[in-house]
Design an enzyme around this catalytic site. Sequence first.
Site, PDB file in Angstrom:
ATOM      1  N   ARG A  66       1.711  -4.775   6.335  1.00  0.00           N
ATOM      2  CA  ARG A  66       1.036  -3.785   5.494  1.00  0.00           C
ATOM      3  C   ARG A  66       1.886  -2.536   5.480  1.00  0.00           C
ATOM      4  NH1 ARG A  66      -5.242  -2.366   4.374  1.00  0.00           N
ATOM      5  NH2 ARG A  66      -4.829  -0.649   2.934  1.00  0.00           N
ATOM      6  N   GLU A 117       0.438 -13.190  12.484  1.00  0.00           N
ATOM      7  CA  GLU A 117       0.991 -11.998  13.146  1.00  0.00           C
ATOM      8  C   GLU A 117       0.910 -10.835  12.163  1.00  0.00           C
ATOM      9  OE1 GLU A 117       2.155 -11.615  16.272  1.00  0.00           O
ATOM     10  OE2 GLU A 117       1.691 -13.702  16.741  1.00  0.00           O
ATOM     11  N   ASP A 131       0.836  -1.205   0.000  1.00  0.00           N
ATOM     12  CA  ASP A 131       0.000   0.000   0.000  1.00  0.00           C
ATOM     13  C   ASP A 131       0.869   1.252   0.000  1.00  0.00           C
ATOM     14  OD1 ASP A 131      -2.341   1.420   0.001  1.00  0.00           O
ATOM     15  OD2 ASP A 131      -2.807   1.097   2.112  1.00  0.00           O
ATOM     16  N   ARG A 180      -5.525  -1.841   8.405  1.00  0.00           N
ATOM     17  CA  ARG A 180      -6.722  -2.598   8.008  1.00  0.00           C
ATOM     18  C   ARG A 180      -6.307  -3.836   7.240  1.00  0.00           C
ATOM     19  NH1 ARG A 180      -7.826   2.511   6.585  1.00  0.00           N
ATOM     20  NH2 ARG A 180      -7.006   2.314   4.471  1.00  0.00           N
ATOM     21  N   LEU A 181      -7.215  -4.812   7.219  1.00  0.00           N
ATOM     22  CA  LEU A 181      -6.987  -5.990   6.369  1.00  0.00           C
ATOM     23  C   LEU A 181      -7.482  -5.739   4.948  1.00  0.00           C
ATOM     24  CD1 LEU A 181      -7.885  -9.180   8.438  1.00  0.00           C
ATOM     25  CD2 LEU A 181      -5.663  -8.534   7.528  1.00  0.00           C
ATOM     26  N   GLU A 216     -12.275  -4.471  -4.665  1.00  0.00           N
ATOM     27  CA  GLU A 216     -12.761  -3.101  -4.486  1.00  0.00           C
ATOM     28  C   GLU A 216     -12.007  -2.105  -5.383  1.00  0.00           C
ATOM     29  OE1 GLU A 216     -12.155  -5.227  -1.819  1.00  0.00           O
ATOM     30  OE2 GLU A 216     -14.321  -5.545  -1.747  1.00  0.00           O
ATOM     31  N   ASN A 217     -10.813  -2.498  -5.827  1.00  0.00           N
ATOM     32  CA  ASN A 217      -9.992  -1.564  -6.604  1.00  0.00           C
ATOM     33  C   ASN A 217     -10.591  -1.195  -7.963  1.00  0.00           C
ATOM     34  OD1 ASN A 217      -6.815  -2.830  -5.298  1.00  0.00           O
ATOM     35  ND2 ASN A 217      -8.023  -1.074  -4.614  1.00  0.00           N
TER      36      ASN A 217
HETATM   37  C1  IPE Z   1      -5.520  -2.815  -0.434  1.00  0.00           C
HETATM   38  O1  IPE Z   1      -5.128  -1.492  -0.521  1.00  0.00           O
HETATM   39  C2  IPE Z   1      -5.459  -3.468  -1.777  1.00  0.00           C
HETATM   40  C3  IPE Z   1      -4.128  -3.649  -2.335  1.00  0.00           C
HETATM   41  C4  IPE Z   1      -2.998  -3.326  -1.767  1.00  0.00           C
HETATM   42  C5  IPE Z   1      -4.084  -4.260  -3.638  1.00  0.00           C
HETATM   43  P1  IPE Z   1      -6.180  -0.317  -0.749  1.00  0.00           P
HETATM   44  O2  IPE Z   1      -5.429   0.952  -0.648  1.00  0.00           O
HETATM   45  O3  IPE Z   1      -6.951  -0.569  -1.979  1.00  0.00           O
HETATM   46  O4  IPE Z   1      -7.174  -0.506   0.499  1.00  0.00           O
HETATM   47  P2  IPE Z   1      -8.037   0.564   1.276  1.00  0.00           P
HETATM   48  O5  IPE Z   1      -8.855   1.258   0.247  1.00  0.00           O
HETATM   49  O6  IPE Z   1      -7.092   1.490   1.954  1.00  0.00           O
HETATM   50  O7  IPE Z   1      -8.842  -0.235   2.249  1.00  0.00           O
HETATM   51  C1  IPE Z   2      -1.588   0.209  -3.371  1.00  0.00           C
HETATM   52  O1  IPE Z   2      -1.334   1.578  -3.359  1.00  0.00           O
HETATM   53  C2  IPE Z   2      -1.691  -0.358  -4.770  1.00  0.00           C
HETATM   54  C3  IPE Z   2      -3.027  -0.826  -5.155  1.00  0.00           C
HETATM   55  C4  IPE Z   2      -4.079  -0.801  -4.385  1.00  0.00           C
HETATM   56  C5  IPE Z   2      -3.185  -1.333  -6.510  1.00  0.00           C
HETATM   57  P1  IPE Z   2      -2.501   2.652  -3.350  1.00  0.00           P
HETATM   58  O2  IPE Z   2      -2.849   2.984  -4.750  1.00  0.00           O
HETATM   59  O3  IPE Z   2      -3.645   2.165  -2.516  1.00  0.00           O
HETATM   60  O4  IPE Z   2      -1.798   3.873  -2.661  1.00  0.00           O
HETATM   61  P2  IPE Z   2      -2.447   4.921  -1.645  1.00  0.00           P
HETATM   62  O5  IPE Z   2      -3.042   4.127  -0.517  1.00  0.00           O
HETATM   63  O6  IPE Z   2      -3.496   5.661  -2.412  1.00  0.00           O
HETATM   64  O7  IPE Z   2      -1.302   5.765  -1.225  1.00  0.00           O
HETATM   65 MG    MG Z   3      -4.117   2.394  -0.550  1.00  0.00          MG
END
Ligand code: IPE
Ligand code: IPE
Ligand code: MG
Length: 242
Positions: A187, A206, A19, A193-194, A66-67
Amino acid sequence: MAEETAGIRIPGHVAIIMDGNGRWAEKRGLPRTAGHAKGCEVLEQTVRDCANIGIRYFTVYAFSTENWKRSVEEVSGLMHLFRIYIRKLQKVAMEENVRVRVIGERRRFAPDLIAALDEIESVTKGNTRMDFVMAMNYGGRDEIRRAVVKLAGLVRSGALNPEDITEETISRALDTGEIPDPDFLIRTSGEKRLSNFLLWQSAYTEFYSTPVLWPDFNKEELLRDLAVYGSRDRRYGGVKTK
Ligand code: IPE
Ligand code: IPE
Ligand code: MG
């Protein structure tokens, strides 16, 4: 084992929620996709590092169910990167003797990407040093839903008695059926969060949240995080540690 990991208890299965790509890019005034591109490079190196360190299973959250709700530009940018990355990863996996597995509902991707995912799995099938598991269009709830549909079908056909459904039956019906539960889940970017990742499998995992943004992640950070795992007292579960 390498000197740098001497004295560190190495988990059998490490999982990472990668993330912070967007924040990394925004801090630099770059488009979010630039953060994802850097994230792909970091992932390639991390696959090599994990294999070299002696981790047996390495799982990453690459794209969640969700992405898809992100902007059209960001989603299509990610799909473009996946196509390039999978091709590159196939070379890396063969060089490093790594087997690649993909979990999640891949049918929602474009046919050429599905074909690339099928291919990387079959080409790397015989590799034995590490299993690298990529969660693509993955959601823990969706995975459990699909497992329930599968088991309900077996019950309907008479192949399975409802009374015979054990925790093991459910574990086996998940996308991770052949993969042990994660021992350590990292993370990046400070979130705690999960986000729908490995819900069933992480019952006793863990969990560790590091403030480092995924594009800044590297081997030093990985070793620091593994040292945190080593200092913890596990209660249940997990792959045998080396
Ligand atoms: C979780 O990260 C999904 C991936 C790393 C692929 P997100 O950034 O999408 O999750 P939220 O929106 O913070 O919960
Ligand atoms: C994680 O990084 C990658 C994916 C979810 C594909 P983010 O795109 O969620 O990065 P932030 O959380 O917006 O910084
Ligand atoms: Mg993110």
